[in-house]
Design a protein around this motif. Sequence first.
Motif, PDB file in Angstrom:
ATOM      1  N   LEU A 231       0.860  -1.191   0.000  1.00  0.00           N
ATOM      2  CA  LEU A 231       0.000   0.000   0.000  1.00  0.00           C
ATOM      3  C   LEU A 231       0.895   1.240   0.000  1.00  0.00           C
ATOM      4  O   LEU A 231       1.179   1.846   1.029  1.00  0.00           O
ATOM      5  N   ASN A 232       1.329   1.614  -1.181  1.00  0.00           N
ATOM      6  CA  ASN A 232       2.308   2.690  -1.369  1.00  0.00           C
ATOM      7  C   ASN A 232       1.598   3.990  -1.725  1.00  0.00           C
ATOM      8  O   ASN A 232       1.711   4.512  -2.835  1.00  0.00           O
ATOM      9  N   ASN A 233       0.876   4.551  -0.762  1.00  0.00           N
ATOM     10  CA  ASN A 233       0.032   5.719  -1.011  1.00  0.00           C
ATOM     11  C   ASN A 233       0.808   6.922  -1.531  1.00  0.00           C
ATOM     12  O   ASN A 233       0.384   7.586  -2.488  1.00  0.00           O
ATOM     13  N   ALA A 234       1.926   7.235  -0.896  1.00  0.00           N
ATOM     14  CA  ALA A 234       2.689   8.426  -1.287  1.00  0.00           C
ATOM     15  C   ALA A 234       3.219   8.300  -2.711  1.00  0.00           C
ATOM     16  O   ALA A 234       3.215   9.258  -3.481  1.00  0.00           O
ATOM     17  N   GLU A 235       3.685   7.111  -3.064  1.00  0.00           N
ATOM     18  CA  GLU A 235       4.214   6.876  -4.407  1.00  0.00           C
ATOM     19  C   GLU A 235       3.144   7.111  -5.473  1.00  0.00           C
ATOM     20  O   GLU A 235       3.424   7.609  -6.560  1.00  0.00           O
ATOM     21  N   GLN A 236       1.914   6.752  -5.157  1.00  0.00           N
ATOM     22  CA  GLN A 236       0.810   6.982  -6.101  1.00  0.00           C
ATOM     23  C   GLN A 236       0.359   8.434  -6.075  1.00  0.00           C
ATOM     24  O   GLN A 236       0.041   9.018  -7.113  1.00  0.00           O
ATOM     25  N   LEU A 237       0.344   9.030  -4.887  1.00  0.00           N
ATOM     26  CA  LEU A 237      -0.161  10.393  -4.731  1.00  0.00           C
ATOM     27  C   LEU A 237       0.649  11.403  -5.533  1.00  0.00           C
ATOM     28  O   LEU A 237       0.085  12.328  -6.138  1.00  0.00           O
ATOM     29  N   ILE A 238       1.982  11.253  -5.560  1.00  0.00           N
ATOM     30  CA  ILE A 238       2.801  12.261  -6.228  1.00  0.00           C
ATOM     31  C   ILE A 238       2.614  12.243  -7.744  1.00  0.00           C
ATOM     32  O   ILE A 238       3.055  13.161  -8.439  1.00  0.00           O
ATOM     33  N   LYS A 239       1.957  11.228  -8.272  1.00  0.00           N
ATOM     34  CA  LYS A 239       1.697  11.180  -9.706  1.00  0.00           C
ATOM     35  C   LYS A 239       0.415  11.915 -10.081  1.00  0.00           C
ATOM     36  O   LYS A 239       0.057  11.996 -11.258  1.00  0.00           O
ATOM     37  N   PHE A 240      -0.293  12.446  -9.088  1.00  0.00           N
ATOM     38  CA  PHE A 240      -1.516  13.220  -9.309  1.00  0.00           C
ATOM     39  C   PHE A 240      -1.179  14.699  -9.315  1.00  0.00           C
ATOM     40  O   PHE A 240      -0.491  15.201  -8.424  1.00  0.00           O
ATOM     41  N   GLN A 241      -1.675  15.426 -10.314  1.00  0.00           N
ATOM     42  CA  GLN A 241      -1.345  16.840 -10.466  1.00  0.00           C
ATOM     43  C   GLN A 241      -2.391  17.780  -9.879  1.00  0.00           C
ATOM     44  O   GLN A 241      -2.181  18.983  -9.803  1.00  0.00           O
ATOM     45  N   GLY A 242      -3.538  17.225  -9.470  1.00  0.00           N
ATOM     46  CA  GLY A 242      -4.652  18.073  -9.056  1.00  0.00           C
ATOM     47  C   GLY A 242      -4.616  18.488  -7.598  1.00  0.00           C
ATOM     48  O   GLY A 242      -3.674  18.181  -6.852  1.00  0.00           O
ATOM     49  N   PRO A 243      -5.684  19.178  -7.144  1.00  0.00           N
ATOM     50  CA  PRO A 243      -5.765  19.649  -5.754  1.00  0.00           C
ATOM     51  C   PRO A 243      -5.871  18.495  -4.761  1.00  0.00           C
ATOM     52  O   PRO A 243      -6.585  17.520  -5.000  1.00  0.00           O
ATOM     53  N   VAL A 244      -5.165  18.630  -3.637  1.00  0.00           N
ATOM     54  CA  VAL A 244      -5.120  17.593  -2.598  1.00  0.00           C
ATOM     55  C   VAL A 244      -5.317  18.247  -1.241  1.00  0.00           C
ATOM     56  O   VAL A 244      -4.743  19.298  -0.961  1.00  0.00           O
ATOM     57  N   LEU A 245      -6.130  17.595  -0.393  1.00  0.00           N
ATOM     58  CA  LEU A 245      -6.250  18.010   1.005  1.00  0.00           C
ATOM     59  C   LEU A 245      -5.971  16.801   1.886  1.00  0.00           C
ATOM     60  O   LEU A 245      -6.574  15.735   1.721  1.00  0.00           O
ATOM     61  N   LEU A 246      -5.043  16.956   2.834  1.00  0.00           N
ATOM     62  CA  LEU A 246      -4.738  15.915   3.811  1.00  0.00           C
ATOM     63  C   LEU A 246      -5.290  16.358   5.163  1.00  0.00           C
ATOM     64  O   LEU A 246      -5.081  17.504   5.580  1.00  0.00           O
ATOM     65  N   ILE A 247      -6.008  15.466   5.833  1.00  0.00           N
ATOM     66  CA  ILE A 247      -6.550  15.748   7.167  1.00  0.00           C
ATOM     67  C   ILE A 247      -5.812  14.854   8.161  1.00  0.00           C
ATOM     68  O   ILE A 247      -5.813  13.634   8.029  1.00  0.00           O
ATOM     69  N   ARG A 248      -5.170  15.498   9.146  1.00  0.00           N
ATOM     70  CA  ARG A 248      -4.398  14.753  10.140  1.00  0.00           C
ATOM     71  C   ARG A 248      -5.122  14.773  11.481  1.00  0.00           C
ATOM     72  O   ARG A 248      -5.551  15.831  11.954  1.00  0.00           O
ATOM     73  N   ARG A 249      -5.275  13.590  12.088  1.00  0.00           N
ATOM     74  CA  ARG A 249      -5.850  13.486  13.437  1.00  0.00           C
ATOM     75  C   ARG A 249      -4.713  13.677  14.443  1.00  0.00           C
ATOM     76  O   ARG A 249      -3.766  12.872  14.473  1.00  0.00           O
ATOM     77  N   THR A 250      -4.796  14.711  15.276  1.00  0.00           N
ATOM     78  CA  THR A 250      -3.667  15.034  16.160  1.00  0.00           C
ATOM     79  C   THR A 250      -3.516  14.049  17.318  1.00  0.00           C
ATOM     80  O   THR A 250      -2.466  14.025  17.971  1.00  0.00           O
ATOM     81  N   ARG A 251      -4.558  13.237  17.592  1.00  0.00           N
ATOM     82  CA  ARG A 251      -4.445  12.224  18.654  1.00  0.00           C
ATOM     83  C   ARG A 251      -4.614  10.825  18.050  1.00  0.00           C
ATOM     84  O   ARG A 251      -5.137   9.912  18.695  1.00  0.00           O
ATOM     85  N   ASP A 252      -4.139  10.674  16.841  1.00  0.00           N
ATOM     86  CA  ASP A 252      -4.282   9.406  16.126  1.00  0.00           C
ATOM     87  C   ASP A 252      -3.452   8.310  16.803  1.00  0.00           C
ATOM     88  O   ASP A 252      -2.262   8.467  17.023  1.00  0.00           O
TER      89      ASP A 252
END
Length: 543
Positions: A394-415
């Motif tokens: 599950l190589n999410n980052a490797e796939q994500l950088i091949k996308f050129q469009g708008p991206v929003l990441l939501i981080r849970r601070t107590r994850d």
Amino acid sequence: MAGWMWLRCVLGPHLQRIHRSPDHSQPEGRAGRRGWNYKPGSLEKHTDSILGWASVLWSLSYYSSPLLLCYLYRKGYICSSKLVPVSQYVGTVLVCLLGVACLRGWGRWKNSEYLQFMSILEETKKNHTPENKKKLRCYNFDFSSWPSDFSWTEVSNPKLSKAGVSLLKPEPRLRGAADSVLNSVRTLPCHIISFLIAHSFGRRMLYPGSVGLLQKAMRPMLQQGQARLIEEFDGQRNKLVACDGNEIDTMFVDRRRDGGQSGKTLVICCEGNAGFYEVGCMNTPLEGGYSVLGWNHPGFEGSTGVPFPQNEANAMDVVIQFAIHKLGFHLSDIVVYAWSIGGFTASWAAMSYPEIQSLVLDASFDDLLPLALKVMPDSWSPLVQHTVRQYMNLNNAEQLIKFQGPVLLIRRTRDEIITTTGPEDIMSNRGNNLLLKLLQFRYPKIMTDEGIRVVRQWLGASNHLEEASVYSGYEVDDDWCASVLQSYQAERDVLFPWSVGEDMTLEGRRQLALFLARKYMRNFETTHCTPLPASEFHSPWRL
């Protein structure tokens, strides 16, 4: 004719709920559009209970079979003299269960609601018309008996075959021909063990929602969630057939008729490793007024198969094709939204369909391997690495950088799930690595060592006050940062990576790094499994 219908009732699916009458007229005492649970007769109820317990016992026996067989072997029960009586006993039990199934069919045959349902199901299978589909959607029953609504074969796509869609593969190590053969022989035991781990407890640990016993325990909750989607939001359940033959259970809520701008946007939701569209992240965009398409992983509830990466990507592909060719949305109308492990299929969709409107990843990670190493003994590290890379990559980052469009990441601070040392250490949250890898790829001249340092300092903030303090400490001028990026885009209009920042002062690069970090990531002060409120679901930043 009566005997044939009785046989149909014996072999027919389990009916759970009637969402509304097929003619849309409610029975007396049932006002509005609310449905009601199917009420079996006494005979059907008790025989169904017996068969249900038999199914649970079979599941328990299946999962405990390795231990059970070892115990029987040590006690000397696995021999010809002992196996004959056991086989006779098993045969007797099967005959009794067959008799119970026939009695259940008799009870169904005496129930007018079940007979009406069976006649609609048979008619729909013969004539797959919109009117028959509409009547069938009034019922909730075993999804294995649901007729197919869309198949990958309905779309002409030369890149797609029964082998499945393309995935990014780990880069092989370069070796000589002789060395490669010797290495293959030497590592054969590791390959065998990895295969066994991945296809036994490994897959179930990674996707606990695919375990049948968990699904049985959650079934009342899932049925309640599905009833809510259909009866309150007029949701439409559909069965999609992926290129690998897996049947994918989906739910679509259409808001285009409401007249709002949000309803014209379709949000495709990708659930977590124990999430189902009935009770999962689909509710967040629903509350925001969007049109929403949810789907269950292969092996989850109504979906068939097992949730390995190839099957996951195949399922996501047919979901997108269905949204385009059956539901009538353009790729530019589609937002892909994922929670947790759903980030894999979401990032694959963004990589494979770059024309989509945007991508929102909530509580997701950059790569599975660090999280897998966290829960396994250190001595297992080489085996864990081999298993993950070969079967669960599950190589999410490797796939994500091949996308050129708008991206929003939501981080849970107590994850507490996607951190490698614990929820108290926010810097071990793998969402940080996802952001850094995305920014380093898109803006390499800004994300130098100093840019990475200040972003990591910003990521170390555990609440909004600390975050604002870091931001103001570097005196970030939002208007200046936006104008610099807009000027670069207007002059070049090029794809990422950008070279903006190469002729800039150190202070300017720091400001841009923090500005971009805050635009691409939002913090949500809660734990991993807390549902995301609609107020926290935003469209990603556009320059």
